[in-house]
Design a protein around this motif. Structure first.
Motif, PDB file in Angstrom:
ATOM      1  N   UNK A 100       0.853  -1.179   0.000  1.00  0.00           N
ATOM      2  CA  UNK A 100       0.000   0.000   0.000  1.00  0.00           C
ATOM      3  C   UNK A 100       0.897   1.240   0.000  1.00  0.00           C
ATOM      4  N   UNK A 101       0.483   2.284  -0.681  1.00  0.00           N
ATOM      5  CA  UNK A 101       1.295   3.499  -0.813  1.00  0.00           C
ATOM      6  C   UNK A 101       1.877   3.915   0.542  1.00  0.00           C
ATOM      7  N   UNK A 102       3.188   4.129   0.544  1.00  0.00           N
ATOM      8  CA  UNK A 102       3.895   4.445   1.777  1.00  0.00           C
ATOM      9  C   UNK A 102       4.566   3.237   2.386  1.00  0.00           C
ATOM     10  N   UNK A 115      -0.153   0.041  -4.204  1.00  0.00           N
ATOM     11  CA  UNK A 115      -1.571  -0.211  -4.419  1.00  0.00           C
ATOM     12  C   UNK A 115      -2.384   0.661  -3.463  1.00  0.00           C
ATOM     13  N   UNK A 116      -3.680   0.713  -3.704  1.00  0.00           N
ATOM     14  CA  UNK A 116      -4.587   1.306  -2.728  1.00  0.00           C
ATOM     15  C   UNK A 116      -4.726   0.323  -1.565  1.00  0.00           C
ATOM     16  N   UNK A 117      -5.342   0.731  -0.451  1.00  0.00           N
ATOM     17  CA  UNK A 117      -5.414  -0.147   0.724  1.00  0.00           C
ATOM     18  C   UNK A 117      -6.070  -1.495   0.453  1.00  0.00           C
ATOM     19  N   UNK A 118      -5.572  -2.497   1.154  1.00  0.00           N
ATOM     20  CA  UNK A 118      -6.105  -3.853   1.084  1.00  0.00           C
ATOM     21  C   UNK A 118      -7.422  -3.910   1.862  1.00  0.00           C
ATOM     22  N   UNK A 119      -8.378  -4.682   1.346  1.00  0.00           N
ATOM     23  CA  UNK A 119      -9.644  -4.872   2.048  1.00  0.00           C
ATOM     24  C   UNK A 119     -10.025  -6.349   1.994  1.00  0.00           C
ATOM     25  N   UNK A 120      -9.314  -7.133   2.786  1.00  0.00           N
ATOM     26  CA  UNK A 120      -9.551  -8.580   2.851  1.00  0.00           C
ATOM     27  C   UNK A 120      -9.432  -9.238   1.484  1.00  0.00           C
ATOM     28  N   UNK A 121      -8.523  -8.718   0.634  1.00  0.00           N
ATOM     29  CA  UNK A 121      -8.347  -9.311  -0.694  1.00  0.00           C
ATOM     30  C   UNK A 121      -6.884  -9.639  -0.984  1.00  0.00           C
ATOM     31  N   UNK A 122      -6.151 -10.012   0.055  1.00  0.00           N
ATOM     32  CA  UNK A 122      -4.834 -10.621  -0.047  1.00  0.00           C
ATOM     33  C   UNK A 122      -4.762 -11.720   1.016  1.00  0.00           C
ATOM     34  N   UNK A 123      -4.017 -12.807   0.747  1.00  0.00           N
ATOM     35  CA  UNK A 123      -3.297 -13.125  -0.486  1.00  0.00           C
ATOM     36  C   UNK A 123      -4.254 -13.382  -1.651  1.00  0.00           C
ATOM     37  N   UNK A 124      -3.695 -13.374  -2.858  1.00  0.00           N
ATOM     38  CA  UNK A 124      -4.510 -13.563  -4.050  1.00  0.00           C
ATOM     39  C   UNK A 124      -5.021 -14.995  -4.127  1.00  0.00           C
ATOM     40  N   UNK A 125      -6.061 -15.183  -4.909  1.00  0.00           N
ATOM     41  CA  UNK A 125      -6.598 -16.517  -5.149  1.00  0.00           C
ATOM     42  C   UNK A 125      -6.639 -16.795  -6.643  1.00  0.00           C
ATOM     43  N   UNK A 126      -6.472 -18.059  -7.003  1.00  0.00           N
ATOM     44  CA  UNK A 126      -6.598 -18.505  -8.392  1.00  0.00           C
ATOM     45  C   UNK A 126      -8.001 -19.058  -8.588  1.00  0.00           C
ATOM     46  N   UNK A 127      -8.717 -18.531  -9.579  1.00  0.00           N
ATOM     47  CA  UNK A 127     -10.100 -18.932  -9.802  1.00  0.00           C
ATOM     48  C   UNK A 127     -10.365 -19.023 -11.306  1.00  0.00           C
TER      49      UNK A 127
END
Length: 374
Positions: free
Chosen positions: A29-31, A80-92
């Motif tokens: 996230x930036x910073x 990136x912009x702030x994370x919102x329960x979307x890391x780690x990535x998922x393969x779908x």
């Protein structure tokens, strides 16, 4: 399947798809770009003896020095912009198309593009042109913090080029130039009074009503610049005012954002918005950045367009291609991912777009096909 969190050690040899997962799982996230910048620097030191690497804070500039006739700058931001329960990535798999996707913060904006660039930077030790690879910090925040802008000010000599490509998401198609952007704080003043005796005061919020009505009725222009159509926009994006529930307000501030075609100068943009808000008591420009013309008439751009194929479109948002354009370097946006999903919690990138962006950029840099880069 959920990806394991990445260490600082990236593996470009695994290819751009795997590298996308690895880069995304390094939260930046930036910073907070130091860890990912260190990881990229480590890979360059280990696997890229053909590149001369310079570091400015958390911005990395890696250059070939082959004495080619042309030089291309290829850039991508690491934050990136702030994370919102979307890391780690998922393969779908996309339920509509069935194609493989990677879902999570940064997949679209713009670590899939960075992965394509980093994989090629390591792989291509003798491209048909000299290449300046740039990975930079603080793109998603205030312009004065932007790592590309800072490095340009500190070492402009490192950024000399005949053409530039920015890996912003474009669905692996070419988007030329970008709109300019300005923000202004527009203020209306009144006189405080007790709301039980409102006729003794002047309500600043009510005074602002006419401006809000004009903004609501504003019809965005479509402006064709060098064959591409840019759509403008003028909107109120923030508003603040009021004192208490029983007080007539004596001030209201409205932040207005104008997105303007690259054929307009910043002076023209300011003049237009100032005139539009002429009944305001105060007007202050708080942010102003010029747009960039498409850049598709340059020789290298024409060859790149032929290599990628498709029909180029205009980039309606502002991107750092404008920084290259300001240096006299024609620049385009090109990267995997749908720009409409940038910053979304449902951010996701199709794997085929990563592979296609890698294939097209690789072939062009190697001078393959009917339109060689040289």
């Amino acid at each position: 399947m959920v990806s394991e969190p990445s260490s600082n050690l990236l593996d470009p040899a695994a290819g751009p798809v795997a590298l996308t997962r690895q880069l995304c799982d390094i939260e930046s996230v930036s910073g907070n770009e130091r860890r990912i910048a260190d990881a990229v620097a480590e890979v360059l030191a280990r696997d890229a003896p053909h590149l001369t690497v310079h570091r400015d804070g958390d911005t990395l500039i890696a250059r070939t020095e082959l004495g080619r006739a042309h030089r291309v700058a290829i850039a991508g931001h690491l934050d990136t912009v702030p994370v919102n329960e979307n890391l780690p990535v998922t393969d779908e798999h996309d339920p509509d198309t069935g194609e493989a996707i990677i879902r999570g913060r940064g997949t679209v904006d713009m670590k899939a593009g960075v992965a394509v660039q980093l994989a090629l930077a390591i792989e291509l030790d003798a491209p048909a042109v000299d290449v300046t690879w740039i990975w930079y910090d603080h793109e998603e925040v205030s312009a004065e913090l932007n790592g590309l802008g800072r490095a340009l000010r500190n070492r402009p000599d490192l950024f000399a080029a005949d053409f530039a490509i920015l890996g912003e998401p474009t669905r692996a198609e070419i988007e030329g130039g970008c709109n300019g952007t300005m923000r202004a704080r527009v203020s209306y003043l009144g006189t405080r009074a007790h709301s039980a005796r409102s006729w003794t005061g002047v309500n600043a919020i009510h005074r602002a009503g006419n401006l809000l009505e004009r903004l609501s009725a504003f019809e965005a222009e479509r402006v064709t610049v060098d064959g591409l159509e840019y759509r403008e926009g003028l909107n109120a994006v923030q508003i603040s005012g009021g004192v208490a529930g029983n007080v007539i307000p004596d001030r209201v501030d409205i932040e207005v954002n104008y997105r303007f075609a690259p054929s307009r100068s910043t002076e023209e943009a300011v003049s237009l918005v100032r005139e539009f808000c002429a009944d305001a008591d105060e007007f202050e420009v708080t942010d102003l950045a010029p747009g960039a013309r498409p850049g598709l008439d340059a020789e290298l751009a024409r060859g790149f367009l032929a290599a990628v194929g498709g029909v180029p479109e205009a980039k309606v948002g502002w991107t750092d291609v404008a920084r290259f354009s300001a240096q006299g370097v024609p620049a385009v946006n090109f990267g995997p991912g749908d720009p409409l999903l940038a910053h979304a919690d449902d951010e996701r990138v199709p794997v085929p777009q990563i592979e296609e962006a890698h294939r097209a950029l690789r072939a062009w840099l190697l001078g393959e096909g009917a339109n060689p880069v040289t």
